[in-house]
Scaffold this motif. Structure first.
Motif, short mmCIF file in Angstrom:
data_model
loop_
_atom_site.label_atom_id
_atom_site.label_comp_id
_atom_site.label_asym_id
_atom_site.label_seq_id
_atom_site.Cartn_x
_atom_site.Cartn_y
_atom_site.Cartn_z
N ARG A 1 1.08 5.57 1.23
CA ARG A 1 0.58 6.69 1.91
C ARG A 1 1.26 8.24 1.27
NH1 ARG A 1 -2.68 3.41 2.57
NH2 ARG A 1 -3.64 2.45 4.46
N GLN A 2 0.42 9.13 1.39
CA GLN A 2 1.09 10.51 1.33
C GLN A 2 1.82 10.91 2.38
OE1 GLN A 2 0.91 12.04 -1.86
NE2 GLN A 2 -0.27 10.28 -2.55
N VAL B 1 1.59 11.78 7.29
CA VAL B 1 0.87 10.81 7.89
C VAL B 1 1.73 10.59 9.29
CG1 VAL B 1 0.50 8.29 8.40
CG2 VAL B 1 0.08 9.37 6.00
N TYR C 1 0.90 -1.12 -0.11
CA TYR C 1 0.17 -0.06 0.19
C TYR C 1 0.87 1.20 0.21
CZ TYR C 1 0.78 0.28 4.81
OH TYR C 1 1.52 0.28 6.32
#
Length: 103
Positions: A73-74, A77, A71
């Motif tokens: 994420r930007q 986070v 996965y």
């Protein structure tokens, strides 16, 4: 805002240059990363089946993942990540410092 545990997750940096940082994370059962913020976008690739227990500062979520699953994420986070499995787990995290240099 963070998990209470006695066992830290173990990071092993495999590459760290101007473009990316690649880190293998190994977790014993109940081990956690500690509260942190990601300064760059990143990808995670699971090396084992396992459950990531994610604390985002207000709630805890269990995320079951299979070996090979990934996965992304930007940047920005903030969280603490714990092994929610009854066995050791591991994943590789790839932080992208210079996305334009990957093309």
């Amino acid at each position: 805002m963070t998990f209470q545990c006695q066992t830290p997750a173990v990071p092993t940096v495999q590459q760290d240059d101007a473009v990316v940082r690649i880190t293998r994370w190994d977790f014993e059962p109940g081990a956690a990363t500690g509260w942190h913020r990601h300064g760059w976008p990143y990808f995670v690739i699971m090396l084992t089946d396992g459950t990531l227990r994610i604390h985002n500062g207000t709630e805890v979520t269990d995320v079951p993942l299979a070996a090979g699953q990934s996965y992304r994420r930007q940047a920005g986070v903030e969280h603490d990540v714990m092994n929610g499995s009854p066995h050791p787990i591991a994943f590789v995290e790839i932080e992208v410092k210079q996305p334009e240099d990957l093309v």
